[in-house]
Design an enzyme around this catalytic site. Structure first.
Site, PDB file in Angstrom:
ATOM      1  CE  LYS A   1     -43.201 -40.886 -53.530  1.00  0.00           C
ATOM      2  NZ  LYS A   1     -43.730 -39.715 -54.142  1.00  0.00           N
TER       3      LYS A   1
ATOM      4  CB  SER B   1     -51.834 -42.617 -69.146  1.00  0.00           C
ATOM      5  OG  SER B   1     -51.930 -41.382 -69.579  1.00  0.00           O
TER       6      SER B   1
ATOM      7  CD  GLU C   1     -41.266 -37.999 -61.985  1.00  0.00           C
ATOM      8  OE1 GLU C   1     -42.246 -38.630 -61.455  1.00  0.00           O
ATOM      9  OE2 GLU C   1     -41.204 -36.923 -62.698  1.00  0.00           O
TER      10      GLU C   1
ATOM     11  CB  THR D   1     -45.685 -42.213 -56.633  1.00  0.00           C
ATOM     12  OG1 THR D   1     -44.748 -41.024 -56.412  1.00  0.00           O
ATOM     13  CG2 THR D   1     -46.575 -41.952 -55.677  1.00  0.00           C
TER      14      THR D   1
ATOM     15  CB  THR E   1     -44.418 -35.857 -54.119  1.00  0.00           C
ATOM     16  OG1 THR E   1     -45.122 -35.494 -55.064  1.00  0.00           O
ATOM     17  CG2 THR E   1     -45.463 -35.958 -52.839  1.00  0.00           C
TER      18      THR E   1
END
Length: 433
Positions: free
Chosen positions: A207, A433, A305, A181, A218
């Protein structure tokens, strides 16, 4: 399996770094298919299937969140001794979708069982009917959005058509890309070992980049082996090794509704029968499995991230495992610690704060803290030769090690995390977004 380069590159992000991957090749009993089901606004692989044409023994661990996705509910309901297929979609978590989300899985499983049964009739000398309750699901993506039942269902024939019985590095890489993702890098790992005199392969993909604090992040992790091991042995091995691997990482302190780590054993290597995990013949496999799980876990943290730094927090000489783990995660989940490291600020006071807020009683006179090999605190006091400029220089490294010595016992725990940057905020502010 030909690779569509546009699809390959667009598998979340032109920034993906295609490097440092082990050469996963063929593993008997596993087949892979990866396609674009148009779950995203632009083309990329987003639907992956693993097919076990002769079935596979299996075990899974799942999120401990009190709100779980519909696919986790489905998987928990499966009582079959062998699994024939695992299908994983990205973009949609199928969480907080209620009975509609669950019924969608039931519908997809029904179609998949029909199509895979046809595949059995075409390819097998002794074809078997594939049942709905021999199929597992992995889902990852946004919570609360309607599950794309029709998009997935109508692409099942294409998924079946692209099944390849022989794998190579690119096919495994394609599968790892297909379950991403917000990840920037696919995550793959492998080990080879022996059970008795038989050579065994263990392959894994995962992942995870955000919402990472597994309580089983996740996070999805899938491990495949050609060993012949029972469901019971697989379950015990997985539970034993998960605490110091997937349950030792955190990126942001948030536990997902969808976390799952599964292991599948195809039984294609006829190793000696293993009845319990204390059997000496399973020792090499046990160590190799831990290595694969830890490799994947560290890759998730390194790809957190917005991450710029990989942080290892070791709590040593604790009175017990529970205290060591609680202190390690109190530091690892501290936004103040993580932002100080992002800013390359040698603010060890924030580590002291995080130890204190853990709620664990410690003897301050015995406490020692190191950043890398540099002593900060010794026996509860600032080290006599402490040099802040030396520590500031160390903080520029990409890998930061913090060691907390409680000098209270013999138990240790290591947690892995990443720094907290402005980019983390931007990624999550723009997630939908």
């Amino acid at each position: 399996m030909p690779i569509d380069l546009n699809n390959f590159i667009n598998s979340y992000g032109l920034k993906s770094k295609m490097q440092d991957f082990q050469d996963l090749d063929h593993i008997d009993g596993v087949s892979i298919s990866t396609i674009c089901a148009n779950l995203y606004s632009k083309p990329r692989d987003d639907l992956v299937m693993f097919y076990f044409r002769d079935g596979a023994n299996y075990a899974s661990v799942y999120t401990q969140s009190k709100i779980i996705s519909e696919n986790i509910k489905w998987n928990l309901s499966i009582k079959s001794k062998k699994i024939k297929s695992l299908i994983v979609n990205t973009r949609n978590a199928n969480a907080f979708t209620g009975s509609e989300g669950y019924e969608a899985l039931k519908d997809i499983a029904g179609e998949l069982s029909i199509q895979l049964s046809k595949k059995q009739n075409e390819d097998e000398d002794y074809p078997k009917k594939i049942l709905n309750n021999e199929i597992l699901f992995g889902c990852t993506g946004t919570i609360g959005e309607k599950y794309p039942r029709e998009k997935i269902k109508k692409n099942i024939p294409e998924l079946i058509k692209k099944i390849k019985y022989t794998q190579n590095k690119l096919i495994w890489l394609k599968a790892a890309l297909g379950i991403m993702t917000t990840d920037l890098k696919p995550k793959l790992a492998m080990e080879e070992c022996k059970i008795g005199n038989e050579k065994i392969k263990i392959y894994g993909i995962a992942k995870g980049s955000g919402m990472i604090f597994p309580n089983m992040a996740t996070t999805l992790g899938y491990i495949f082996t050609d060993a012949d091991l029972s469901n019971n042995v697989l379950k015990k091995l997985l539970k034993k090794n998960i605490d110091t691997t997937f349950n030792a990482i955190t990126c942001d302190g948030d536990t997902s509704t969808n976390d799952m780590v599964s292991i599948f054993s195809t039984g294609k290597v006829k190793n000696s029968i293993i009845k319990n995990i204390n059997d000496k013949k399973i020792k090499s496999f046990d160590q190799a499995l831990h290595s694969v799980l830890l490799n994947l876990s560290k890759r998730i943290v390194a790809d957190g991230e917005g991450a710029n730094k990989f942080i290892t927090i070791k709590v040593i000489k604790s009175k017990n495992d529970k205290d060591a783990k609680k202190i390690a995660f109190s530091i690892a989940n501290s936004n103040l610690v993580k932002t100080a490291i992002a800013g390359e600020d040698p603010n060890w006071g924030r580590v002291i704060m995080a130890i204190g807020k853990s709620g664990i009683n410690i003897n301050l006179d015995k406490l020692s803290i190191n950043f890398g090999n540099i002593k900060i605190i010794e026996k509860g006091k600032i080290f006599k030769d402490y040099n802040e400029s030396e520590v500031a220089n160390y903080m520029k490294d990409k890998a930061i090690d913090i060691t907390i010595n409680l000098n209270a016992g013999v138990k240790n725990f290591t947690a892995y995390t990443m720094d907290l940057t402005k980019n983390y905020i931007e990624i999550n502010a723009d997630y939908r977004s």
